[in-house]
Scaffold this motif. Structure first.
Motif, PDB file in Angstrom:
ATOM      1  N   PRO A 186      29.556  -9.706  75.424  1.00  0.00           N
ATOM      2  CA  PRO A 186      30.184  -9.774  76.753  1.00  0.00           C
ATOM      3  C   PRO A 186      31.696 -10.023  76.647  1.00  0.00           C
ATOM      4  CG  PRO A 186      28.134 -10.986  76.753  1.00  0.00           C
ATOM      5  CD  PRO A 186      28.398 -10.588  75.319  1.00  0.00           C
ATOM      6  N   GLY A 187      32.463  -9.216  77.361  1.00  0.00           N
ATOM      7  CA  GLY A 187      33.917  -9.341  77.381  1.00  0.00           C
ATOM      8  C   GLY A 187      34.629  -8.681  76.224  1.00  0.00           C
ATOM      9  N   GLU A 188      33.892  -8.172  75.271  1.00  0.00           N
ATOM     10  CA  GLU A 188      34.473  -7.579  74.074  1.00  0.00           C
ATOM     11  C   GLU A 188      34.786  -6.102  74.313  1.00  0.00           C
ATOM     12  OE1 GLU A 188      33.320  -8.942  69.644  1.00  0.00           O
ATOM     13  OE2 GLU A 188      31.821  -7.711  70.615  1.00  0.00           O
ATOM     14  N   PHE A 189      35.798  -5.602  73.648  1.00  0.00           N
ATOM     15  CA  PHE A 189      36.138  -4.183  73.728  1.00  0.00           C
ATOM     16  C   PHE A 189      36.526  -3.680  72.348  1.00  0.00           C
ATOM     17  CE2 PHE A 189      40.047  -6.502  74.501  1.00  0.00           C
ATOM     18  CZ  PHE A 189      41.004  -5.813  73.752  1.00  0.00           C
ATOM     19  N   VAL A 190      36.464  -2.361  72.186  1.00  0.00           N
ATOM     20  CA  VAL A 190      36.891  -1.729  70.938  1.00  0.00           C
ATOM     21  C   VAL A 190      38.410  -1.669  70.956  1.00  0.00           C
ATOM     22  CG1 VAL A 190      36.842   0.376  69.552  1.00  0.00           C
ATOM     23  CG2 VAL A 190      34.787  -0.332  70.805  1.00  0.00           C
ATOM     24  N   ARG A 191      39.007  -2.297  69.961  1.00  0.00           N
ATOM     25  CA  ARG A 191      40.470  -2.291  69.862  1.00  0.00           C
ATOM     26  C   ARG A 191      40.976  -1.185  68.952  1.00  0.00           C
ATOM     27  NH1 ARG A 191      43.984  -7.151  67.449  1.00  0.00           N
ATOM     28  NH2 ARG A 191      45.707  -5.838  66.825  1.00  0.00           N
ATOM     29  N   ALA A 192      40.246  -0.933  67.870  1.00  0.00           N
ATOM     30  CA  ALA A 192      40.685   0.097  66.910  1.00  0.00           C
ATOM     31  C   ALA A 192      39.514   0.521  66.047  1.00  0.00           C
ATOM     32  CB  ALA A 192      41.808  -0.441  66.026  1.00  0.00           C
ATOM     33  N   VAL A 193      39.674   1.677  65.430  1.00  0.00           N
ATOM     34  CA  VAL A 193      38.756   2.126  64.391  1.00  0.00           C
ATOM     35  C   VAL A 193      39.555   2.138  63.090  1.00  0.00           C
ATOM     36  CG1 VAL A 193      39.169   4.575  64.849  1.00  0.00           C
ATOM     37  CG2 VAL A 193      37.115   3.900  63.643  1.00  0.00           C
ATOM     38  N   GLU A 194      38.936   1.632  62.037  1.00  0.00           N
ATOM     39  CA  GLU A 194      39.604   1.525  60.737  1.00  0.00           C
ATOM     40  C   GLU A 194      38.848   2.378  59.724  1.00  0.00           C
ATOM     41  OE1 GLU A 194      41.169  -3.040  61.353  1.00  0.00           O
ATOM     42  OE2 GLU A 194      39.156  -2.732  60.520  1.00  0.00           O
ATOM     43  N   VAL A 195      39.570   3.300  59.108  1.00  0.00           N
ATOM     44  CA  VAL A 195      38.980   4.205  58.133  1.00  0.00           C
ATOM     45  C   VAL A 195      39.580   3.869  56.777  1.00  0.00           C
ATOM     46  CG1 VAL A 195      38.589   6.610  57.503  1.00  0.00           C
ATOM     47  CG2 VAL A 195      38.788   5.973  59.929  1.00  0.00           C
ATOM     48  N   PRO A 196      38.752   3.364  55.860  1.00  0.00           N
ATOM     49  CA  PRO A 196      39.298   2.972  54.556  1.00  0.00           C
ATOM     50  C   PRO A 196      39.702   4.186  53.729  1.00  0.00           C
ATOM     51  CG  PRO A 196      36.910   2.843  54.504  1.00  0.00           C
ATOM     52  CD  PRO A 196      37.304   3.183  55.928  1.00  0.00           C
ATOM     53  N   PRO A 197      40.567   3.949  52.739  1.00  0.00           N
ATOM     54  CA  PRO A 197      40.861   5.055  51.819  1.00  0.00           C
ATOM     55  C   PRO A 197      39.554   5.422  51.125  1.00  0.00           C
ATOM     56  CG  PRO A 197      41.790   2.991  51.012  1.00  0.00           C
ATOM     57  CD  PRO A 197      41.214   2.711  52.364  1.00  0.00           C
ATOM     58  N   SER A 198      39.403   6.676  50.791  1.00  0.00           N
ATOM     59  CA  SER A 198      38.121   7.104  50.234  1.00  0.00           C
ATOM     60  C   SER A 198      38.285   7.684  48.849  1.00  0.00           C
ATOM     61  CB  SER A 198      37.464   8.105  51.172  1.00  0.00           C
ATOM     62  OG  SER A 198      38.383   9.108  51.504  1.00  0.00           O
ATOM     63  N   ASP A 199      37.216   7.537  48.086  1.00  0.00           N
ATOM     64  CA  ASP A 199      37.219   8.083  46.735  1.00  0.00           C
ATOM     65  C   ASP A 199      36.151   9.162  46.578  1.00  0.00           C
ATOM     66  OD1 ASP A 199      34.952   6.544  46.872  1.00  0.00           O
ATOM     67  OD2 ASP A 199      35.298   5.478  44.995  1.00  0.00           O
ATOM     68  N   PHE A 200      35.605   9.636  47.722  1.00  0.00           N
ATOM     69  CA  PHE A 200      34.575  10.652  47.624  1.00  0.00           C
ATOM     70  C   PHE A 200      35.180  11.959  47.128  1.00  0.00           C
ATOM     71  CE2 PHE A 200      35.955  10.493  52.029  1.00  0.00           C
ATOM     72  CZ  PHE A 200      36.439  11.773  52.196  1.00  0.00           C
ATOM     73  N   THR A 201      34.325  12.775  46.597  1.00  0.00           N
ATOM     74  CA  THR A 201      34.745  14.046  46.052  1.00  0.00           C
ATOM     75  C   THR A 201      34.616  15.156  47.084  1.00  0.00           C
ATOM     76  OG1 THR A 201      33.940  13.291  43.921  1.00  0.00           O
ATOM     77  CG2 THR A 201      34.371  15.645  44.127  1.00  0.00           C
ATOM     78  N   THR A 202      33.572  15.075  47.895  1.00  0.00           N
ATOM     79  CA  THR A 202      33.282  16.125  48.857  1.00  0.00           C
ATOM     80  C   THR A 202      33.063  15.527  50.232  1.00  0.00           C
ATOM     81  OG1 THR A 202      32.237  17.455  47.134  1.00  0.00           O
ATOM     82  CG2 THR A 202      31.708  18.022  49.399  1.00  0.00           C
ATOM     83  N   LEU A 203      33.743  16.082  51.225  1.00  0.00           N
ATOM     84  CA  LEU A 203      33.559  15.696  52.623  1.00  0.00           C
ATOM     85  C   LEU A 203      33.348  16.962  53.431  1.00  0.00           C
ATOM     86  CD1 LEU A 203      33.716  13.630  55.004  1.00  0.00           C
ATOM     87  CD2 LEU A 203      36.158  14.140  55.091  1.00  0.00           C
ATOM     88  N   ARG A 204      32.344  16.937  54.276  1.00  0.00           N
ATOM     89  CA  ARG A 204      32.091  18.058  55.166  1.00  0.00           C
ATOM     90  C   ARG A 204      31.709  17.521  56.538  1.00  0.00           C
ATOM     91  NH1 ARG A 204      34.113  20.057  51.439  1.00  0.00           N
ATOM     92  NH2 ARG A 204      33.440  21.802  50.183  1.00  0.00           N
ATOM     93  N   ALA A 205      32.024  18.287  57.571  1.00  0.00           N
ATOM     94  CA  ALA A 205      31.635  17.963  58.938  1.00  0.00           C
ATOM     95  C   ALA A 205      31.149  19.249  59.583  1.00  0.00           C
ATOM     96  CB  ALA A 205      32.814  17.388  59.713  1.00  0.00           C
ATOM     97  N   TYR A 206      30.003  19.167  60.236  1.00  0.00           N
ATOM     98  CA  TYR A 206      29.419  20.346  60.872  1.00  0.00           C
ATOM     99  C   TYR A 206      29.005  20.019  62.295  1.00  0.00           C
ATOM    100  CZ  TYR A 206      29.148  22.030  56.080  1.00  0.00           C
ATOM    101  OH  TYR A 206      29.457  22.412  54.815  1.00  0.00           O
ATOM    102  N   LYS A 207      29.074  21.040  63.133  1.00  0.00           N
ATOM    103  CA  LYS A 207      28.686  20.906  64.529  1.00  0.00           C
ATOM    104  C   LYS A 207      27.922  22.155  64.937  1.00  0.00           C
ATOM    105  CE  LYS A 207      30.668  20.667  69.172  1.00  0.00           C
ATOM    106  NZ  LYS A 207      31.806  20.220  69.962  1.00  0.00           N
ATOM    107  N   LEU A 208      26.747  21.945  65.508  1.00  0.00           N
ATOM    108  CA  LEU A 208      25.981  23.040  66.086  1.00  0.00           C
ATOM    109  C   LEU A 208      25.989  22.856  67.592  1.00  0.00           C
ATOM    110  CD1 LEU A 208      22.896  23.053  63.696  1.00  0.00           C
ATOM    111  CD2 LEU A 208      24.887  24.554  63.620  1.00  0.00           C
ATOM    112  N   SER A 209      26.305  23.925  68.302  1.00  0.00           N
ATOM    113  CA  SER A 209      26.327  23.871  69.760  1.00  0.00           C
ATOM    114  C   SER A 209      26.027  25.261  70.309  1.00  0.00           C
ATOM    115  CB  SER A 209      27.686  23.369  70.260  1.00  0.00           C
ATOM    116  OG  SER A 209      28.729  24.168  69.752  1.00  0.00           O
TER     117      SER A 209
END
Length: 184
Positions: A101-124
């Protein structure tokens, strides 16, 4: 505001427009450019905010699967009190989240990454300017020999909340362990 902290974390304020937020994410991870361009319509991307997209908690939102794959954390605030929660723990049930109660999202924090492969897909139904039927963010880390050392697979549109595919991640790591044992 958008800032890169000393430790390499990309911090995106909750009031940053979707256009600016996804632009920052795509500059860091060019693999996200197509998802950015398919995310909503240009008027929505210029008026809507990343904080609103995440706090809404829609299981078909485009942002959460990608940000969960990136191991994002939300900075929550109530008065002067702040707390952090991993995005993959934020969604509790359909349209229910871990905000107190009373809380809100102030920010999103994305850490530095060491992954080799990143993909994002969307079906619509339509290629762009449409809500997702299914969206996913996939991040896999490989060692020098090409062995999977970590996997973060997140999907939206398949359940009441966006979730990681924990069993698939574990199976990928187990398969990698078996192959390593066979090599030795």
């Amino acid at each position: 505001r958008i800032e890169i902290r000393a430790d390499g974390t990309l911090a995106i304020g909750a009031g940053v427009t979707l256009e600016a937020a996804w632009g920052a994410l795509a500059r860091r991870h060019p693999e996200l450019t197509e998802m950015w361009l398919r995310f909503a319509s240009p008027p929505v991307r210029h008026a809507g905010t990343l904080g609103g997209n995440l706090a809404n908690g829609s299981p078909i939102g485009d942002g959460p699967p990608v940000l969960i794959a990136l191991d994002a954390t939300l900075l929550l605030q109530c008065g002067s009190r702040e707390r952090r929660i991993r995005l993959d723990a934020f969604y509790l049930d359909y349209m229910k989240n871990a905000l107190e109660p009373g809380e809100f999202v102030r920010a999103v924090e994305v850490p530095p990454s060491d992954f080799t492969t990143l993909r994002a897909y969307k079906l619509s139904k339509r290629f762009d300017s449409d809500i997702s039927g299914l969206s996913c963010g996939l991040a896999i880390t490989l060692d020098a020999l090409g062995v999977i050392t970590a996997a973060r697979l997140a999907f939206g549109g398949m359940a009441a909340v966006v979730k990681r595919a924990a069993h698939a991640e574990a199976a990928m790591l187990e398969l990698t362990c078996r192959r390593a044992r066979l090599r030795d």
